[in-house]
Write an enzyme that holds these catalytic residues in place. Structure first.
Site, short mmCIF file in Angstrom:
data_model
loop_
_atom_site.label_atom_id
_atom_site.label_comp_id
_atom_site.label_asym_id
_atom_site.label_seq_id
_atom_site.Cartn_x
_atom_site.Cartn_y
_atom_site.Cartn_z
N TYR A 156 0.85 -1.19 0.00
CA TYR A 156 0.00 0.00 0.00
C TYR A 156 0.89 1.24 0.00
O TYR A 156 1.86 1.31 0.76
CB TYR A 156 -0.88 0.02 1.25
CG TYR A 156 -1.66 1.31 1.42
CD1 TYR A 156 -2.97 1.43 0.95
CD2 TYR A 156 -1.08 2.42 2.04
CE1 TYR A 156 -3.66 2.61 1.07
CE2 TYR A 156 -1.78 3.62 2.17
CZ TYR A 156 -3.08 3.70 1.69
OH TYR A 156 -3.77 4.87 1.82
N GLU A 196 -3.38 7.52 -4.06
CA GLU A 196 -3.39 6.26 -3.30
C GLU A 196 -3.25 5.10 -4.27
O GLU A 196 -4.07 4.96 -5.18
CB GLU A 196 -4.69 6.12 -2.50
CG GLU A 196 -4.69 4.89 -1.61
CD GLU A 196 -6.02 4.70 -0.89
OE1 GLU A 196 -7.07 4.58 -1.57
OE2 GLU A 196 -6.01 4.67 0.35
#
Ligand code: GDP
Ligand code: MN
Length: 398
Positions: free
Chosen positions: A118, A206
């Site tokens: 992530y 993101e």
């Protein structure tokens, strides 16, 4: 402003960030053509069909599917295009899918160790610095990771005066536990990602997941980008990425009239000048037993036109049972606003919901008189408390 995954990936690619390649399609036939082209360009035989909507969690909601041949590409694209996709970010009504991204399958069949990470970049307002957040728990909901295992989130703050330093990018690659070629690839990935974030005046990037393949390539499988509306005037090309189909139709209409409108679920429409007063008004509505149907700030220069545009907007919401207009006459005079209200009321014709107008400030009495003498179904109030009581009364009889 949010953009689609395929648009975000275009930006990433321009900055040298390796991505899962894909081609956007609006029909099953286009999807098949896209898959054929991808096979020629990348050698991939399998494809992932990914719903393009402005919301995350598409995979879990059934909006990301693997196709092992062209028949499946056509079938799955047919299923996903037009579906009402419900994810934890869309609300229960879901969002209609108009396009899919046909992407190369990057999870190589037989790959025993694909690793998902992530990565995100956003502004930490408290510190006044951009922060890069990294976690080995890729593919998971980061909110959940933050709640249950916050120690698995690594944060690196960037001093705006010196920018991202090489050692910081290496720290992130190290936090992922990478070495050798994958380590170098990750340093490059983070560095280019940060450059893209800065150059586009984004408020958030993101990438979840960032994938490490068994042959040590690092690539963006997903891309969620939020651009700063206030900086879009500097980026004509990015402003053009706006997809109005993804936005609330009433909010789109409001932005055309330069009104600051946010649709809510209640029954009392409100029209206010100033964001702070608008929030106080919503509190008053709640205190008097109603629920605000919207947030609407008509700005400092409220006139007949803005009042009319605001009225029309509020009235398109079928839940509205009453309207509270709360204007503080500072720069704008109350009598002018009152005339605007009366004029707008007459222009629109039939308005079947009661309207409470509270005018305070310059020429307030004159404003109240104009409202009272108009002969329309409009009630005036001078004090906020009085306005709240009137909202209560009209809701009781509604
Ligand atoms: P999100 O659910 O909206 O976050 O959409 P993502 O783009 O992150 O995709 C969801 C999930 O689909 C990923 O976490 C992967 O597990 C899976 N996925 C994405 N691309 C591929 C692919 O190329 N091959 C396979 N097998 N799975 C993929
Ligand atoms: Mn994702």
């Amino acid at each position: 402003m949010n953009i689609h995954e395929y648009q975000a990936k275009d930006i990433l690619k321009r900055y040298g960030v390796r991505i899962q390649e894909g081609i956007v399609a609006e029909t099953p036939e286009e999807a098949v053509a896209a898959a054929k082209r991808l096979t020629e360009e990348t050698g991939t035989g399998w494809h992932v069909i990914k719903a393009q909507i402005h919301a995350g969690g598409r995979g879990k909601g059934g909006g990301v599917k693997l196709a092992k041949n062209l028949e499946q590409v056509k079938e799955l694209a047919g299923q996903i295009i037009g579906m009402q996709l419900v994810t934890h970010q869309t609300g229960p009504e879901g969002k209609k899918v108009n396009k899919v991204l046909v992407a190369q399958d990057v999870y190589y069949p037989g790959d025993s160790e694909p690793k998902e990470f992530y990565l995100s970049i956003l502004l930490d307002r408290a510190k006044g610095q951009n922060v890069i957040m990294a976690s080995t728990e890729g593919g998971m909901d980061i909110e959940e990771v933050a709640e249950h295992t916050p120690d698995k989130i690594f944060k690196e703050w960037i001093d705006p005066a010196v920018g991202l330093q090489g050692f910081q990018a290496r720290k992130i690659a190290f936090a992922f536990g990478l070495e050798g070629e994958a380590f170098k690839e990750m340093v490059k990935f983070v560095t280019n990602l940060y450059k893209a974030y800065l150059d586009t005046d984004a408020s958030m990037f993101e990438i979840n997941p960032v994938l490490k393949t068994s042959d040590n390539k690092i690539l963006a499988v997903d891309g969620k980008v939020d651009l700063d509306d206030n900086a879009l005037f500097r980026h004509k090309d990015l402003a053009d990425l706006r997809d109005l189909a993804e936005e609330d139709p009433l909010e789109v209409e409001a932005s055309k009239s330069n009104l600051n409108y946010v649709k809510l679920d209640g029954n009392v429409g409100c029209m206010v000048n100033g964001a702070g007063l608008a929030m106080a008004t919503m509190d008053i509505i709640k205190l008097s037993g109603g629920e605000p149907a919207n947030f609407l700030d008509v700005g400092g220069g409220a006139n007949a036109q803005t009042v009319e545009a605001g009225f029309r907007l509020i009235l398109q919401d079928p839940n509205v049972k009453a309207i509270l207009i709360n204007i503080f006459g500072g720069i704008v005079r109350c009598d002018r606003v009152a005339n605007g209200v009366v004029e707008a009321y007459k222009n629109i014709g039939t308005i079947n919901v009661p309207i409470i107008v509270r005018l305070q400030g310059t020429n307030a009495e004159e404003g109240a008189r104009i409202i009272d003498e108009s002969g329309l179904k409009v009630f005036s109030a001078v004090a906020l408390k009085e306005a709240a009581q009137k909202v209560k009364d009209v809701l009781a009889t509604a």
